[in-house]
Motif scaffolding. Structure first.
Motif, PDB file in Angstrom:
ATOM      1  N   UNK A   1     -63.927  98.006  29.065  1.00  0.00           N
ATOM      2  CA  UNK A   1     -63.133  99.167  28.095  1.00  0.00           C
ATOM      3  C   UNK A   1     -63.348 100.451  28.191  1.00  0.00           C
ATOM      4  N   UNK A   2     -62.654 101.309  28.056  1.00  0.00           N
ATOM      5  CA  UNK A   2     -62.669 102.634  27.948  1.00  0.00           C
ATOM      6  C   UNK A   2     -61.912 103.380  26.823  1.00  0.00           C
ATOM      7  N   UNK A   3     -62.202 104.272  25.824  1.00  0.00           N
ATOM      8  CA  UNK A   3     -61.404 104.852  25.068  1.00  0.00           C
ATOM      9  C   UNK A   3     -61.786 106.398  24.944  1.00  0.00           C
ATOM     10  N   UNK A   4     -60.838 107.146  25.277  1.00  0.00           N
ATOM     11  CA  UNK A   4     -61.116 108.719  25.482  1.00  0.00           C
ATOM     12  C   UNK A   4     -61.178 109.299  23.827  1.00  0.00           C
ATOM     13  N   UNK A   5     -61.447 110.509  23.907  1.00  0.00           N
ATOM     14  CA  UNK A   5     -61.522 111.507  22.774  1.00  0.00           C
ATOM     15  C   UNK A   5     -60.617 111.012  21.540  1.00  0.00           C
ATOM     16  N   UNK A   6     -60.960 110.786  20.283  1.00  0.00           N
ATOM     17  CA  UNK A   6     -60.108 110.911  19.141  1.00  0.00           C
ATOM     18  C   UNK A   6     -59.553 109.578  18.750  1.00  0.00           C
ATOM     19  N   UNK A   7     -60.040 108.579  19.764  1.00  0.00           N
ATOM     20  CA  UNK A   7     -59.232 107.234  19.304  1.00  0.00           C
ATOM     21  C   UNK A   7     -59.411 106.807  17.754  1.00  0.00           C
ATOM     22  N   UNK A   8     -58.549 106.504  17.340  1.00  0.00           N
ATOM     23  CA  UNK A   8     -58.473 105.800  15.983  1.00  0.00           C
ATOM     24  C   UNK A   8     -57.909 104.271  15.761  1.00  0.00           C
ATOM     25  N   UNK A   9     -58.626 103.327  15.464  1.00  0.00           N
ATOM     26  CA  UNK A   9     -58.303 101.840  15.202  1.00  0.00           C
ATOM     27  C   UNK A   9     -58.393 101.555  13.807  1.00  0.00           C
TER      28      UNK A   9
ATOM     29  N   UNK B   1     -57.524  93.262  16.143  1.00  0.00           N
ATOM     30  CA  UNK B   1     -57.146  94.060  17.206  1.00  0.00           C
ATOM     31  C   UNK B   1     -57.570  93.485  18.246  1.00  0.00           C
ATOM     32  N   UNK B   2     -57.026  92.934  19.355  1.00  0.00           N
ATOM     33  CA  UNK B   2     -57.540  92.128  20.487  1.00  0.00           C
ATOM     34  C   UNK B   2     -57.023  93.094  21.741  1.00  0.00           C
ATOM     35  N   UNK B   3     -57.926  93.422  22.621  1.00  0.00           N
ATOM     36  CA  UNK B   3     -57.810  94.211  23.764  1.00  0.00           C
ATOM     37  C   UNK B   3     -58.360  93.736  24.856  1.00  0.00           C
ATOM     38  N   UNK B   4     -57.493  93.236  26.023  1.00  0.00           N
ATOM     39  CA  UNK B   4     -58.163  92.432  26.923  1.00  0.00           C
ATOM     40  C   UNK B   4     -59.028  93.344  28.133  1.00  0.00           C
ATOM     41  N   UNK B   5     -59.231  92.811  29.159  1.00  0.00           N
ATOM     42  CA  UNK B   5     -60.079  93.306  30.190  1.00  0.00           C
ATOM     43  C   UNK B   5     -59.369  94.581  30.939  1.00  0.00           C
ATOM     44  N   UNK B   6     -60.202  95.652  31.381  1.00  0.00           N
ATOM     45  CA  UNK B   6     -59.706  96.464  32.154  1.00  0.00           C
ATOM     46  C   UNK B   6     -58.814  97.651  31.530  1.00  0.00           C
ATOM     47  N   UNK B   7     -58.991  97.840  30.226  1.00  0.00           N
ATOM     48  CA  UNK B   7     -57.925  98.556  29.507  1.00  0.00           C
ATOM     49  C   UNK B   7     -58.639 100.007  29.173  1.00  0.00           C
ATOM     50  N   UNK B   8     -57.676 100.818  29.499  1.00  0.00           N
ATOM     51  CA  UNK B   8     -57.876 102.278  29.240  1.00  0.00           C
ATOM     52  C   UNK B   8     -57.143 102.831  28.187  1.00  0.00           C
ATOM     53  N   UNK B   9     -57.707 103.657  27.137  1.00  0.00           N
ATOM     54  CA  UNK B   9     -57.138 104.138  26.010  1.00  0.00           C
ATOM     55  C   UNK B   9     -57.333 105.910  26.106  1.00  0.00           C
ATOM     56  N   UNK B  10     -56.244 106.593  26.546  1.00  0.00           N
ATOM     57  CA  UNK B  10     -56.322 108.198  26.731  1.00  0.00           C
ATOM     58  C   UNK B  10     -56.717 108.725  25.296  1.00  0.00           C
ATOM     59  N   UNK B  11     -56.838 110.011  25.347  1.00  0.00           N
ATOM     60  CA  UNK B  11     -57.258 110.694  24.109  1.00  0.00           C
ATOM     61  C   UNK B  11     -56.066 110.697  23.208  1.00  0.00           C
TER      62      UNK B  11
END
Length: 185
Positions: free
Chosen positions: A80-88, A94-104
């Motif tokens: 799992x990778x989340x880039x700058x400024x992620x807000x959850x 919140x369920x997020x699977x494998x190999x997920x990428x979140x952009x800024x």
């Protein structure tokens, strides 16, 4: 039911409940620590995230700044990778699977408020669970709204506002998001 139980189950709840305020404070202090921990100290950052989230895979990384409501209602898979400024906003799970990428600058929001103005000014809130499948990529400045479910291999175009469920193997985009094309495997 406690206010926390109401919150997690999607019922109206009172966010000024003492237990919920304490849990939010704990999350704020933990994200503050994460956001102040050097990027050179990946092990410490990973350890902080693992104490904050409900569950994680082994290989995870979040760029700072990162913010959430509770943290304990966030479940992410491996890689799992989340880039700058992620807000959850995780008043619901919140369920997020494998190999997920979140952009800024991505926002993932389970929190919502009543449409009726009298209910809304009462201060009560509720949330809707969000599920994101495996191998998903959420583009920069995208917004994932309460109750959204994304299947596996979904790409969300930058700036999209996702308001409904989408199945596997699609690229979605726009406001509101719609299928742009299928992902050929």
């Amino acid at each position: 039911m406690t206010e926390k139980e109401k919150m997690i189950s999607g019922h109206f709840y009172d966010p000024s409940d003492v237990e919920l305020m304490e849990l939010r404070l704990k999350a704020r202090l933990t994200t503050e620590k994460l956001n102040q921990t050097s990027v050179a100290n990946k092990e410490e950052r990973s350890k902080i995230i693992k104490t904050l989230f409900g569950s994680t895979g082994e290989n995870i990384y979040i760029e700072s700044p990162f913010n959430c409501d509770y943290g304990e209602n966030i479940y992410v898979g491996e890689n799992f990778y989340a880039n700058f400024g992620c807000v959850i906003l995780d008043v619901a799970e919140v369920h997020i699977g494998d190999n997920c990428f979140i952009a800024p600058q991505v926002g993932i929001y389970t929190a919502t408020h009543p449409i009726d103005p009298e209910q809304r000014i009462s201060g009560l809130e509720y949330g809707k669970t969000i599920k994101i499948g495996n191998n998903c990529w959420i583009g920069g400045h995208a917004i994932i709204n309460p109750g959204v479910e994304l299947g596996d291999n979904v790409v969300v175009a930058s700036g999209s506002v996702v308001t409904k469920r989408f199945g596997d193997n699609v690229v979605i985009g726009g406001n509101p998001a719609k299928v742009i094309k299928e992902v050929i495997k």
